[in-house]
Design an enzyme around this catalytic site. Structure first.
Site, short mmCIF file in Angstrom:
data_model
loop_
_atom_site.label_atom_id
_atom_site.label_comp_id
_atom_site.label_asym_id
_atom_site.label_seq_id
_atom_site.Cartn_x
_atom_site.Cartn_y
_atom_site.Cartn_z
N CYS A 67 -4.18 -22.85 4.13
CA CYS A 67 -3.35 -23.16 2.97
C CYS A 67 -2.11 -22.28 3.01
O CYS A 67 -1.00 -22.75 3.17
CB CYS A 67 -4.11 -22.92 1.68
SG CYS A 67 -5.42 -24.09 1.37
N GLU B 268 -2.43 -18.64 4.30
CA GLU B 268 -2.92 -17.34 4.73
C GLU B 268 -2.09 -16.70 5.83
O GLU B 268 -1.85 -17.30 6.87
CB GLU B 268 -4.37 -17.49 5.20
CG GLU B 268 -5.32 -18.00 4.14
CD GLU B 268 -5.44 -19.53 4.10
OE1 GLU B 268 -4.69 -20.16 3.33
OE2 GLU B 268 -6.27 -20.07 4.83
#
Lengths: 299, 805
Positions: free
Chosen positions: B449, B451
């Protein structure tokens, strides 16, 4: 010293160049029938009633110390004669159906509030002071302007121009750009729809221009009131003779604010007027452009 | 089995609106979209056969040989028109299971087959294979079972109460991204490196030398396996070429054959070889294990640009040719749905996308602007392909031009949720704070997502979501979970007895620490299980310094090792604490007993008070320090209790703040909350304000969000929904560029825009048949709107629309 403000809008991209925060002063010498912000006119606080939010819990009635609140059919009714605007009802209304319009600020306090977005302003954006008519609260305005100038932010002043010339000119050292309204070139018609004549507005504009300040003209385009050939031509002619006009911003009339009149229990008299067609807006734009003016639609 | 209406019409619509630069791409794209997501038993069956017959006792070698066995025996095919070849399953979207990690039993397969959304079809013969061969063999031997056997009761209680989730109970640790190494080295070069490390081993003085040898030998087996796998494609392509009548296709097949016999054995020489090499590596990683977030190529524009430039200069490639190859790669990603999850994990991350993220733009190792011609070409591909995966992101540094952002906004404006926008400079600072070198930090980017990681050098594992608002609920009820009546937390005090808000906050902080400790205890157990039982020698080749250390990726072989816990519910926890502070402790408008009563009764009989809580209390997302300072306090406490704590593999625990779709599941595990939220409603997502509670426009949201110190995280997720008209003209675009620039100047990590009107969404919910291809940004990824469950759909509708004033 306190100033009365009815709204602060952030991420405002239609009130002057770049990304701005617009602060709306409450109180206006004009009473334009098409006014998009009818809550800007009165120089005192007002209570606005959002009937659609009301759940008839009558908390307002129970907290009112003046017994100014009653119920009329399916709505709350505030007796404006007995109401002292203490704000108990609006503070306690659980759904915000009753809203206090207008808040007093100290100049420092307002400065901090409007500068919250300064990181976003960049080189072109900044603060727009609008109204109502900001110059109606002249002393407060001057204090605020001085404070903002110290912070080196770009300042736009949105004015009706209906004010003492001296007062207007004394804002010159602080203001980077004026957003100056022209509503109609015919003084009589002007008075009919706004409550005041336009002589002073036009002469102040000439004076402001003579002092070399940057000006954007704001022209609300209202069908059947000021969109006739003659008025457009006269307006364009007048503006084109000035030296420091950056642009003419055509603000097409819409009636989405009709609701607000009802909420303030004010009569709305332009029910018969619709919004201008796209074609008409383009046409008016061309008319202005023929005079060599730079024209934006929607500011 | 009937397919959901939404999906069927989805196809017809997409077929009608074929996308792609030419007929080849249009056809491949259509085939990819039309292919049915289904369970493929092939991998599980081959693995079972291998394990039944293998006498190998050394675990890494056994894993490596299993990998080799699968690659050598799986069915392979090359589809008509393909230029990039290789599939994990036996055909497009045939998705394997990984029984060594999680065993899909009959009821799990039935659930996959029967569910309305994100369905994986399971045919009768697949059921049979699982029942006859796979389930009997793996029963009792899976990682998942090992985990649930080893974790203590308090962990299970918290897990069941919805205090946290656990990523590794169904999928292996992954979340890693490749750097530029494969573009310089072939598998034969890696084998040379491995051999030289084996030669260097000192069996007399190094007590770990034998372990290292095993691991290195295992890596070698997998490197050779990938070469052999590619050779199978080379052979197949040649065979197909000999039978091909179309002379153009025949030439293409011969070229494919030539490429597959060169890469991955050797370093690529051309743009085409580079892409094919990456794709073989990708297939290798996702076949070896079902790591979270598949695998990602990272900064494709940076890695591919030298090949692109050289090929064009030397007349081997045209711009269109490069684009065609990239579109072929895009379709390959799309052919690979996420491995199917079950139970809670399916709920927390319900999607076909497997979170492969392509980073575009940003900076290079030397800190200079990385935006090049290929960056724009990649954006063209994103726009033209309009596929849910791969997930494209742009990385914005102060060194990148506005033109680059505006090009991305033009795509974002079309309302398909891609690309998402990251702050390249913040990512570097985050990685530097964690102790990475400047070069490694600059070589990093984002995956999954949102990171952050040091690409090619870090094992950064997301371990699970942490439900912060649930901790508040447990604190209010003195350690009890009011939904079950079970005492799962500490007895930190009866709510009515707290005299000040600060005292109450102290109790909350004690509970928070208690549950973080439990989560970490579980993580240590789980990391150890993977390190001991489930090495990944192929992945280890790709991540520095596994070869040099002779250590597996799962045992601390990577240069950096970070295990993340993801904080969820920033908006809900902030607004709830703010409401308690204001109405209970300061204004004393609501009694303490009364508050507990209204929460227990889900506000029944308390609607007025609930309205007051919703409308008259300080809320996060409005640049209001009253609320925002509470957000900061909770964030700092979460950070303090996690950051820097040691992990099993010699790394550190870290935090990030993202939800994927878990905020819906977490909400379903919490009763009513003091912010006026009713029981079981979703909690807030990412670091976004509670849905609809931001009332001062986007700048205020960004200012509130930026009060969190993003640099202390490894990623935060902020959603802003815009209606298309806000981006319609130059003025609007410039303003959004300013929003992005300013948020990033304030160290914001990431921002994503959902550009669509609420009315459109409402209509789409009612008439899915009309909106088959409506893709929205969910949380760090995009998905088809009509694939989302109703709650998620509602939530996306509710997210504030920021209208222009």
């Amino acid at each position: 010293m306190k100033g009365l403000v009815f709204d602060i809008k952030r991420y405002s991209i239609h009130d002057g160049p770049g990304l701005r925060t617009t602060v709306f002063f409450k109180g206006c010498p004009l009473k334009c029938l098409w006014c998009h912000n009818p809550e800007s006119q009165k120089s005192t606080k007002e209570i606005m009633y959002h009937a659609e939010e009301c759940i008839f819990c009558l908390t307002c009635k129970s907290v009112c110390t003046k017994s100014a609140i009653g119920v009329e059919k399916d709505r709350i009714k505030i007796d404006l004669k007995t109401c002292d605007l203490c704000g108990e009802c609006t503070t306690n209304c659980p759904t915000n159906a009753l809203e206090m319009v207008g808040k007093f600020y100290e100049p420092e306090e307002l400065k901090d509030e409007v500068l919250k977005d300064r990181d976003f302003f960049g080189n072109d954006g900044g603060i727009t002071i609008s109204g109502g008519e900001p110059l109606m609260q002249f002393d407060f305005l001057m204090k605020l302007l001085a404070l903002l100038k110290e912070e080196q932010v770009n300042i736009a002043l949105d004015t009706t121009g209906f004010t003492d010339t001296d007062k207007l000119l004394s804002t010159l050292p602080y203001v980077d750009i004026y957003l100056y309204d022209i509503k109609h070139m015919d003084s009589k018609i002007h008075k009919k729809y706004t409550g005041v004549e336009n002589d002073k507005i036009l002469s102040n504009l000439i004076e402001l221009d003579r002092n070399g300040s940057r000006i954007s003209i704001r022209f609300p385009l209202i069908p059947s009131i000021n969109d006739d050939e003659e008025n457009i031509k006269k307006t364009a002619e007048f503006v084109s003779k000035l030296n420091n006009i950056e642009s003419v911003d055509i603000l097409p009339y819409h009636s989405m604010m009709e609701d607000k009149y009802r909420k303030l229990e004010k009569p709305f008299l332009l029910k018969h007027i619709g919004k201008p067609t796209k074609k008409r807006i383009e046409y008016v734009k061309k008319q202005f452009e023929q005079f060599g003016l730079k024209v934006n639609i929607g500011g | 089995m009937e397919r959901t209406a939404c999906r069927v019409i989805d196809y017809t619509k997409i077929v009608k609106e074929e996308r792609g630069m030419n007929d080849r791409i249009k056809k491949l794209r259509r085939q990819s979209i039309e292919a049915l997501e289904r369970i493929s038993p092939e991998r599980a069956k081959l693995l079972t056969d291998f394990y039944k017959n293998s006498k190998e006792s050394l675990i890494p070698i056994k894993r490596a040989k299993a990998f080799e066995y699968i690659l050598m025996n799986k069915r392979i095919s090359i589809y008509d028109g393909e230029l990039i070849v290789g599939e994990r399953g036996e055909e497009q979207k045939a998705t394997p299971t990984y029984p060594e990690i999680t065993l899909h039993r009959r009821k799990d397969l039935e659930a996959l087959n029967n569910r309305q959304k994100v369905r994986y079809s399971v045919s009768q013969d697949v059921f049979d294979v699982y029942e006859k061969e796979i389930i009997p063999f793996w029963e009792g031997k899976t990682v998942r079972e090992m985990i649930f056997k080893e974790v203590p009761q308090r962990w299970k209680d918290a897990f069941e109460a919805g205090v946290f989730t656990e990523f590794m109970e169904q999928r292996a640790p992954g979340h890693t991204v490749l750097d530029g190494k494969i573009y310089k080295k072939g598998m034969l070069d890696f084998i040379k490196e491995i051999n030289s490390e084996i030669e260097k081993l000192d069996f007399e003085h190094d007590s770990e030398a034998f372990d290292k040898k095993e691991e290195l030998e295992a890596m070698k087996i997998t490197a050779n396996a990938l070469i052999k796998f590619a050779n199978r494609y080379a052979k197949l392509a040649k065979e197909m070429a000999s039978k091909e009548r179309d002379s153009k296709r025949k030439k293409e097949l011969l070229k494919i054959s030539e490429i597959c016999s060169w890469v991955p054995a050797h370093a690529p020489r051309t743009f085409h070889e580079a892409l094919q090499y990456y794709w073989f590596v990708h297939i290798g990683v996702i076949t070896e294990l079902n790591g979270w977030d598949a695998f990602s190529p990272g900064k494709l524009d940076k890695h591919l640009f030298p090949f692109y430039k050289k090929d064009i200069e030397e007349g081997r490639l045209t711009k269109d040719g490069a684009k065609e190859l990239l579109e072929c790669l895009w379709i390959k990603f799309h052919n690979h749905p996420a491995p199917p999850k079950v139970g809670v994990t399916a709920e927390e991350s319900s999607t076909y996308t497997d979170f492969a993220q392509i980073n575009i733009g940003g900076i290079k190792e030397d800190g200079t602007d990385n935006v090049n011609e290929l960056s724009y070409l990649l954006l063209d591909v994103v726009e033209e392909m309009r596929l849910v995966q791969p997930n494209a992101s742009i990385h914005v540094s102060k060194k990148n031009p506005d033109k680059f952002i505006k090009r991305a906004l033009e795509i974002i404006k079309t309302g398909f949720g891609q690309p998402s926008v990251f702050n390249s400079d913040a990512v570097v600072m985050e990685l530097l704070r964690q102790g990475k070198t400047l070069e490694d930090a600059r070589c990093g980017g984002t995956s999954g997502c949102v990171e952050s990681g040091a690409f090619g050098k870090e094992n950064y594992t997301l371990t699970g979501y942490f439900n912060i608002p649930k901790i508040l609920e447990i604190t209010l009820f003195n350690g009890k979970d009011p939904l079950t009546g079970k005492q799962i937390g500490l007895k930190t005090g009866i709510f009515e007895d707290f005299e000040t808000f600060d005292e109450f906050m102290e109790a909350f902080k004690k509970q928070l620490k208690y549950f973080i400790d439990i989560k970490i205890e579980g993580n240590l157990i789980i990391e150890r299980i993977y390190a001991k039982h489930m090495p990944a020698p192929f992945l280890s080749i790709l991540i520095d310094d596994c070869i040099k250390k002779g250590k597996d990726y799962y045992s601390g072989g990577a240069r950096y090792n970070s295990s993340y816990i993801q904080g969820v519910g920033t908006g809900t926890i902030t607004d709830s604490l703010s409401a308690i502070k204001q109405t209970v402790f300061e204004e004393k408008r609501i009694g303490k007993k009364e508050l507990l009563d209204m929460l227990s009764k889900n506000f029944e009989g308390y609607e007025l008070k609930r309205q007051f809580l919703i409308n008259k209390t300080h809320k996060y997302g409005n640049d209001d320090d009253y609320a925002d300072s509470l957000m900061k306090e909770v964030f700092e406490e979460f950070f303090k209790n996690i950051d820097g704590r040691p992990t099993y593999k010699g790394g550190q625990f870290r935090i990030n703040m993202l939800p994927t779709t878990v905020h819906v599941y977490f909400g379903s595990k919490i009763g009513a909350t003091p912010d006026g939220r009713k029981a079981f409603e979703p909690i807030s997502e990412g670091i976004s304000p509670v849905q609809g509670m931001d009332r001062k426009g986007p700048t205020a949201v960004l200012k509130s969000a930026a009060k969190m110190d993003h640099i202390k995280t490894g990623g935060t997720l902020l959603n802003l929904k815009f209606t298309p008209d806000l981006l319609k003209d130059e003025k609007g675009l410039n303003a959004v560029v300013k929003l992005i620039r300013t948020y990033f100047k304030l160290d914001g990590h990431h921002i994503q825009f959902n550009v669509v009107s609420a009315d459109t969404l409402r209509d789409a919910k009612k008439h899915p048949e009309k909106y088959g291809d409506l893709i929205v940004r969910v949380a760090g990824y995009s998905d088809y709107f009509c694939h989302l469950n109703e709650k998620l759909q509602d939530e996306i509708i509710k997210r504030t629309e920021h209208e222009s004033f």
